[in-house]
Design a protein around this motif. Sequence first.
Motif, PDB file in Angstrom:
ATOM      1  N   GLN A  33       0.831  -1.207   0.000  1.00 37.25           N
ATOM      2  CA  GLN A  33       0.000   0.000   0.000  1.00 37.25           C
ATOM      3  C   GLN A  33       0.866   1.258   0.000  1.00 37.25           C
ATOM      4  O   GLN A  33       0.569   2.234  -0.697  1.00 37.25           O
ATOM      5  CB  GLN A  33      -0.933  -0.014   1.210  1.00 37.25           C
ATOM      6  N   MET A  34       1.927   1.242   0.806  1.00 39.90           N
ATOM      7  CA  MET A  34       2.853   2.379   0.836  1.00 39.90           C
ATOM      8  C   MET A  34       3.485   2.611  -0.531  1.00 39.90           C
ATOM      9  O   MET A  34       3.625   3.747  -0.987  1.00 39.90           O
ATOM     10  CB  MET A  34       3.966   2.123   1.860  1.00 39.90           C
ATOM     11  N   SER A  35       3.865   1.527  -1.182  1.00 42.73           N
ATOM     12  CA  SER A  35       4.492   1.637  -2.494  1.00 42.73           C
ATOM     13  C   SER A  35       3.531   2.231  -3.518  1.00 42.73           C
ATOM     14  O   SER A  35       3.899   3.134  -4.286  1.00 42.73           O
ATOM     15  CB  SER A  35       4.965   0.251  -2.957  1.00 42.73           C
ATOM     16  N   ASN A  36       2.292   1.754  -3.517  1.00 35.79           N
ATOM     17  CA  ASN A  36       1.288   2.282  -4.449  1.00 35.79           C
ATOM     18  C   ASN A  36       1.001   3.754  -4.173  1.00 35.79           C
ATOM     19  O   ASN A  36       0.875   4.563  -5.103  1.00 35.79           O
ATOM     20  CB  ASN A  36      -0.005   1.466  -4.345  1.00 35.79           C
ATOM     21  N   TYR A  37       0.912   4.107  -2.901  1.00 36.02           N
ATOM     22  CA  TYR A  37       0.641   5.492  -2.509  1.00 36.02           C
ATOM     23  C   TYR A  37       1.791   6.403  -2.941  1.00 36.02           C
ATOM     24  O   TYR A  37       1.560   7.486  -3.497  1.00 36.02           O
ATOM     25  CB  TYR A  37       0.443   5.573  -0.997  1.00 36.02           C
ATOM     26  N   ALA A  38       3.023   5.979  -2.683  1.00 40.38           N
ATOM     27  CA  ALA A  38       4.192   6.795  -3.033  1.00 40.38           C
ATOM     28  C   ALA A  38       4.279   7.004  -4.542  1.00 40.38           C
ATOM     29  O   ALA A  38       4.584   8.104  -5.010  1.00 40.38           O
ATOM     30  CB  ALA A  38       5.464   6.145  -2.505  1.00 40.38           C
ATOM     31  N   ASP A  39       3.993   5.952  -5.317  1.00 40.63           N
ATOM     32  CA  ASP A  39       4.017   6.077  -6.778  1.00 40.63           C
ATOM     33  C   ASP A  39       2.970   7.084  -7.256  1.00 40.63           C
ATOM     34  O   ASP A  39       3.259   7.951  -8.097  1.00 40.63           O
ATOM     35  CB  ASP A  39       3.762   4.724  -7.439  1.00 40.63           C
ATOM     36  N   ILE A  42       9.540  12.435  -1.553  1.00 37.76           N
ATOM     37  CA  ILE A  42       8.787  11.241  -1.945  1.00 37.76           C
ATOM     38  C   ILE A  42       9.732  10.191  -2.504  1.00 37.76           C
ATOM     39  O   ILE A  42       9.563   8.987  -2.266  1.00 37.76           O
ATOM     40  CB  ILE A  42       7.687  11.607  -2.960  1.00 37.76           C
ATOM     41  N   GLY A  43      10.738  10.652  -3.244  1.00 34.14           N
ATOM     42  CA  GLY A  43      11.745   9.716  -3.749  1.00 34.14           C
ATOM     43  C   GLY A  43      12.455   9.004  -2.611  1.00 34.14           C
ATOM     44  O   GLY A  43      12.727   7.794  -2.692  1.00 34.14           O
ATOM     45  N   GLN A  44      12.731   9.723  -1.526  1.00 33.55           N
ATOM     46  CA  GLN A  44      13.369   9.113  -0.359  1.00 33.55           C
ATOM     47  C   GLN A  44      12.428   8.112   0.306  1.00 33.55           C
ATOM     48  O   GLN A  44      12.865   7.049   0.770  1.00 33.55           O
ATOM     49  CB  GLN A  44      13.783  10.199   0.633  1.00 33.55           C
ATOM     50  N   CYS A  45      11.141   8.451   0.347  1.00 30.57           N
ATOM     51  CA  CYS A  45      10.143   7.520   0.905  1.00 30.57           C
ATOM     52  C   CYS A  45      10.106   6.230   0.081  1.00 30.57           C
ATOM     53  O   CYS A  45      10.030   5.124   0.636  1.00 30.57           O
ATOM     54  CB  CYS A  45       8.762   8.165   0.924  1.00 30.57           C
ATOM     55  N   LYS A  46      10.170   6.371  -1.230  1.00 35.73           N
ATOM     56  CA  LYS A  46      10.137   5.192  -2.098  1.00 35.73           C
ATOM     57  C   LYS A  46      11.368   4.313  -1.874  1.00 35.73           C
ATOM     58  O   LYS A  46      11.271   3.086  -1.911  1.00 35.73           O
ATOM     59  CB  LYS A  46      10.050   5.631  -3.568  1.00 35.73           C
ATOM     60  N   GLN A  47      12.502   4.949  -1.614  1.00 39.16           N
ATOM     61  CA  GLN A  47      13.704   4.167  -1.321  1.00 39.16           C
ATOM     62  C   GLN A  47      13.535   3.387  -0.021  1.00 39.16           C
ATOM     63  O   GLN A  47      13.954   2.228   0.083  1.00 39.16           O
ATOM     64  CB  GLN A  47      14.917   5.096  -1.220  1.00 39.16           C
ATOM     65  N   ALA A  48      12.922   4.036   0.988  1.00 38.32           N
ATOM     66  CA  ALA A  48      12.705   3.362   2.274  1.00 38.32           C
ATOM     67  C   ALA A  48      11.743   2.188   2.108  1.00 38.32           C
ATOM     68  O   ALA A  48      11.970   1.096   2.653  1.00 38.32           O
ATOM     69  CB  ALA A  48      12.148   4.360   3.292  1.00 38.32           C
ATOM     70  N   VAL A  49      10.674   2.399   1.344  1.00 36.24           N
ATOM     71  CA  VAL A  49       9.721   1.316   1.097  1.00 36.24           C
ATOM     72  C   VAL A  49      10.388   0.198   0.302  1.00 36.24           C
ATOM     73  O   VAL A  49      10.151  -0.998   0.548  1.00 36.24           O
ATOM     74  CB  VAL A  49       8.477   1.851   0.343  1.00 36.24           C
ATOM     75  N   GLY A  50      11.259   0.568  -0.639  1.00 37.20           N
ATOM     76  CA  GLY A  50      11.993  -0.431  -1.408  1.00 37.20           C
ATOM     77  C   GLY A  50      12.909  -1.268  -0.527  1.00 37.20           C
ATOM     78  O   GLY A  50      13.046  -2.482  -0.726  1.00 37.20           O
TER      79      GLY A  50
END
Length: 251
Positions: free
Chosen positions: A24-30, A118-126
């Motif tokens: 869900q976090m990944s979809n939201y961040a995208d 947001i890019g940093q958030c995506k890295q954390a989720v990754g």
Amino acid sequence: PSLPTPRGAPAVSFKPTDDVACAQMSNYADAMETQVTAVHKHSKKFIERHRALAGSMSGFGLSLTQLANCEAEINSSLAKSLSTMGMCVDRMSNLYDEQASREGAAFEEPMRDYIRMIGQCKQAVGARAAALASLNEAARSLASKRERHEKLRGRSSKDEVVGQAASEVREAESVHSIAKREYETVAARVDAEMARFQREKLADFKQMLVGFVTLQLEYSKRIQSAWRDLLPHLEGISDSEAQGDAGTDAP
């Protein structure tokens, strides 16, 4: 998601760990990255319109002043009004330039910063997804080694072979335990970071939106006031001060 079984390896019965929150976090961040990028793009165009207005108003004001000089010996009332309007338009040019600068600082630049965050958030989720994949791979490997160990014991294989299989199970258990701790640590950290991001995003977006609209109201009033103050000067233009046609010699 379940990990694929390597080619040539026997199917192993184990249930992979799912992380619905991570998905869900990944979809939201995208989705947020796409929309914030669009907002930034169009807000930048909106602000550039004010910068373009500042440039055109500056040229407009200068041309009015030059026209006033041309009219100075023909109709002083018209020349004075043209000059007054030229100065007024030039001041409005400065207002539009000032507005664009303040809009950039209050909205466009913070929105650009959010794209980076947001890019940093995506890295954390990754990183969380990678830790989950490592955990599931360790779980699959452990299940495979346990099954092999049980089969060897059931076949009354040599103690040396069974012992080696048991050693591989213990090693796999250790790897699985480490992977589980790592995943739990990463998941807890990402949960905390995302919760903080949501809290700060709410405050930041409120500040950006309120600030942006406040600027529109402020400069709209200042521009309207400038036009309003100019109008009486233009309405007072007198045709009684005409000195005759330009270029016509007196008799």
